[in-house]
Enzyme design. Structure first.
Site, PDB file in Angstrom:
ATOM      1  CB  CYS A   2     -29.189  61.589 -50.602  1.00 31.17           C
ATOM      2  SG  CYS A   2     -28.748  63.495 -50.765  1.00 31.17           S
ATOM      3  NE  ARG A  27     -29.452  58.892 -44.863  1.00 32.77           N
ATOM      4  CZ  ARG A  27     -28.278  58.284 -43.631  1.00 32.77           C
ATOM      5  NH1 ARG A  27     -28.630  57.663 -43.225  1.00 32.77           N
ATOM      6  NH2 ARG A  27     -26.923  58.783 -44.920  1.00 32.77           N
ATOM      7  CD1 TRP A  74     -30.726  68.441 -46.716  1.00 32.90           C
ATOM      8  CD2 TRP A  74     -28.913  68.062 -47.453  1.00 32.90           C
ATOM      9  NE1 TRP A  74     -30.403  68.878 -45.927  1.00 32.90           N
ATOM     10  CE2 TRP A  74     -28.688  69.471 -46.270  1.00 32.90           C
ATOM     11  CE3 TRP A  74     -27.670  68.129 -48.187  1.00 32.90           C
ATOM     12  CZ2 TRP A  74     -28.054  70.605 -45.905  1.00 32.90           C
ATOM     13  CZ3 TRP A  74     -26.872  69.291 -47.737  1.00 32.90           C
ATOM     14  CH2 TRP A  74     -26.137  70.260 -46.941  1.00 32.90           C
ATOM     15  CG  ASN A 100     -26.921  59.088 -50.792  1.00 29.96           C
ATOM     16  OD1 ASN A 100     -28.079  59.316 -51.484  1.00 29.96           O
ATOM     17  ND2 ASN A 100     -27.143  57.882 -49.775  1.00 29.96           N
ATOM     18  N   GLY A 101     -23.617  61.438 -51.292  1.00 30.82           N
ATOM     19  CA  GLY A 101     -22.366  61.928 -52.298  1.00 30.82           C
ATOM     20  C   GLY A 101     -21.749  63.596 -52.813  1.00 30.82           C
ATOM     21  CD  GLU A 483     -27.318  70.425 -27.987  1.00 35.64           C
ATOM     22  OE1 GLU A 483     -26.353  70.702 -29.110  1.00 35.64           O
ATOM     23  OE2 GLU A 483     -28.201  69.628 -28.710  1.00 35.64           O
ATOM     24  CE  LYS A 487     -30.827  70.252 -30.428  1.00 34.25           C
ATOM     25  NZ  LYS A 487     -29.395  68.922 -30.891  1.00 34.25           N
ATOM     26  CD  GLU A 490     -30.246  71.017 -34.861  1.00 36.12           C
ATOM     27  OE1 GLU A 490     -29.939  71.408 -33.851  1.00 36.12           O
ATOM     28  OE2 GLU A 490     -29.657  70.727 -35.575  1.00 36.12           O
ATOM     29  CG  HIS A 506     -15.807  90.632 -22.262  1.00 35.51           C
ATOM     30  ND1 HIS A 506     -15.065  91.604 -21.621  1.00 35.51           N
ATOM     31  CD2 HIS A 506     -15.905  89.456 -21.743  1.00 35.51           C
ATOM     32  CE1 HIS A 506     -14.247  91.183 -20.616  1.00 35.51           C
ATOM     33  NE2 HIS A 506     -15.216  90.310 -20.647  1.00 35.51           N
ATOM     34  CE  LYS A 605     -30.320  62.113 -36.918  1.00 37.22           C
ATOM     35  NZ  LYS A 605     -30.339  62.455 -35.415  1.00 37.22           N
TER      36      LYS A 605
END
Ligand code: F6R
Length: 610
Positions: A2, A27, A74, A100-101, A483, A487, A490, A506, A605
């Protein structure tokens, strides 16, 4: 996560807070809200969605006042909705809180407050704070005292801003676990959870530490501990430039940041890789050099993309410098009672420097006696301040939620750390001149990869409707496969998996048919032939192969349907080049699918909650 913005000054607060919120949208952004002190009351506006929705709902002449605060949310507790958006008020609408938190004991507190007659509007944990402060003020005392008492009852993390219509002209700010910075402008003060919201107005800031508390009014900023002991904070200078946090002609921040990589990698190397003198200098490690040289083991901690960087670092540190290295998800590390020795050196890797899991893991390692160091992007961030040394990656502000330039700079710094340690430990048979020249050449080679962006866009058009993707790589390119898959997931919401190429047989090989796109990373390195055998296995099952291969690989065209060319480099540095086409592929796939590239759904973020 947030975002928080607050303003106390001589100008109108609402437009300044809104502007700051826009800068923080990356964010967290499922809803946003704003509150201003106006004519002895708190007026408030909240909207679901982007800050622009809030802005269009704000009518001229309303919300006039020079003290205000705003929040981009968020969701953690309670779905994204107007009632759950911050600020949250007490029963009388006289106290407003943004937060925030996570308040971990909120349900216990809420039950008690409900039993005492408080009426709640939202499902959030934050709302307990407004009612708790209201409750404590009933017993007498000022707002400051009530906020202090409330915070003593709260378990969890917070960065909060509180205002009250009964005590106009001031904002109360406190921090535990969620960052807050206070900016000093001309006849004005600004508060934010991230300095990028302030840089337009001022460069002079103080960072609040955990357990600190501030009262911000036109009389100035008074900082004290939560236990009411006065503290003197030193004013620091922000180094970020406004253009670094703007799109500069690119359609998205992510594309801008991908294209910045030749420059950001150069910035990571600048002044550190001294090719002519044949040395690597890392000032931030000087003080802990003895510990580093004596280290029996290096542990790397990180989350997401930073964890992937750590995995590549493990290949470099073990493969070149011969130092036993372990890489752990920071989120798992702290809950498994890890064995830590005083001879361990721990590197916490984090772009934001604020990731709650990484911070908690490094605190755990520090408490157990290890030397803790940071590889961090955001200067002055909590991880940077809590470590005993470290190296800034100098990638500049990364705004796109999907991390790109921070990853390549993290790898560059890990390569520098590796060379420094290998040399200091006297590792034989390392051709330092060759490796230093290879590092020096990387920015130019990344530039060459970027020249192929048009071709990658065409490939993205072909595969934009795919439901699944596989990414395969071996050795230090296995983390690159992870990675690449991350990407894609996301920002284009396509299911993707990264796998070590040889592990495919396997299990995941069962997924391959003529519809499955398989991205294979096949540089001409020591294990080229082995990877080619794995690519053959995909081809034999009619998978659609997209190869990332070197410019001089004349055979790969017979196997792959599409080939993306990258220049050659030294094996362990290959990931710095090979990841770039994968970043571009996911970017163009997302654009072709019409998703929100810079602010993908559900993501934030900087993940400041556990
Ligand atoms: C992926 C991404 C995340 C972050 C992770 C750690 O594109 O951005 O996976 O890498 O949340 O964040 P930092 O590096 O800020 O600790």
């Amino acid at each position: 996560m947030c975002g928080i913005v607050g303003y106390v000054g001589s100008r109108q607060a609402a437009p300044i807070v809104l502007e700051g919120l826009k800068r923080l949208e990356y964010r967290g952004y499922d809803s946003a809200g704003l509150a201003v002190q106006q004519d002895g009351k708190i007026v408030m506006l909240k909207k679901v969605g982007k800050v622009s929705h809030l802005e269009s709902a704000l009518h001229a002449g309303t919300m006039a006042g020079s003290v205000g605060m705003g929040h981009t949310r968020w969701a953690t507790h309670g779905e994204p909705s107007e009632v759950n958006a911050h600020p949250h008020l007490d029963c009388l609408g006289a106290i407003a809180v943004i937060h925030n938190g996570v308040i971990e004991n909120y349900s216990v507190l809420k039950k008690k407050l409900l039993a005492d007659g408080h009426r709640f509007q939202s499902d959030t944990d934050t709302e307990v704070l407004s009612h708790l402060i209201e409750d404590l003020q009933k017993a007498g005392g000022d707002l400051e005292q009530a906020v202090r008492q409330a915070l003593h009852q709260v378990k969890g993390t917070y960065g909060i801003v509180v205002m009250s219509s009964r005590e106009p002209g001031k904002l109360i700010v406190a921090r535990k676990g969620s960052p807050l910075v206070i900016g000093f402008g001309e006849e004005e003060y600004l508060i934010a959870s991230d300095p990028s919201a302030l840089v337009q107005h001022t460069r002079k800031v103080i960072y609040l530490e955990d357990g600190e508390f501030a009262v911000v009014s036109m009389e100035g900023v008074s900082t004290r501990t939560l236990d009411d002991v006065a503290i003197q904070k030193s004013v620091e200078e922000l180094t970020i430039e406004l253009e670094q946090i703007e799109r500069g002609g690119f359609e998205h921040f992510m594309l801008k940041e991908i294209h910045e990589q030749p420059e950001t990698i150069r910035n990571s190397l600048r002044g550190r890789l001294q090719v002519d003198e044949g040395v690597v200098k890392l000032g931030g490690l000087e003080q802990v050099k003895d510990k580093l040289l004596a280290a029996r083991r290096i542990i790397i901690l990180g989350c997401g993309t930073s964890w992937h960087a750590g995995l590549v670092g493990e290949y470099m540190l073990e493969g070149i410098a011969g130092i036993p290295t372990e890489v752990e998800y920071a989120s798992e590390f702290r809950y498994r009672n890890p064995v830590i020795m005083e001879s361990d050196v721990v590197f916490a890797i984090s772009q934001s420097g604020e990731t709650a899991d990484t911070l908690a893991a490094l605190r755990e390692a520090k408490a157990k006696g290890a030397t803790v160091l940071g590889i961090v992007n955001v200067v002055g961030s909590t991880i940077a301040r809590e470590t005993q040394g470290g190296v800034y990656i100098h990638a500049g502000p990364e705004i796109g939620v999907a991390s790109t330039k921070a990853f390549t700079s993290q790898l560059t710094v890990l390569a520098l750390v590796t060379l420094l340690l290998a040399r200091a430990r006297g590792v034989p048979h390392v051709d330092y001149t060759l490796l230093m020249n290879e590092l020096d050449a990387l920015p130019g080679k990344v530039g060459k990869v970027l020249e192929g962006a048009g071709r990658i866009k065409e490939i993205a058009e072909v595969f934009k409707d795919a439901r699944n993707f596989l990414y395969l790589g071996r050795g230090s390119n296995f983390p690159v496969a992870l990675e690449g898959a991350l990407k894609l997931k996301e920002i284009s919401y396509i299911h993707a998996e990264g796998y070590p190429a040889a592990e495919m047989k396997h299990g995941p090989i069962a997924l391959i048919d003529e519809k499955m796109p398989v991205v294979c990373i096949v540089p001409k390195d020591a294990i080229y032939d082995k990877v080619i055998s794995n690519v053959q296995e995909v081809k034999a099952r009619r998978g659609r192969i997209i190869a990332v291969a070197n410019e001089d690989d004349d055979d790969i065209g017979d196997l792959a349907e599409f080939v993306i060319r990258v220049p050659r480099t030294f094996g362990f540095f290959g990931p710095i080049l090979n990841v770039v086409p994968l970043q571009l592929l996911s970017y163009y796939m997302a654009v072709a699918r019409g998703t929100n590239v810079d602010q993908p759904r559900n993501l934030a973020k900087s993940v400041t909650v556990e």
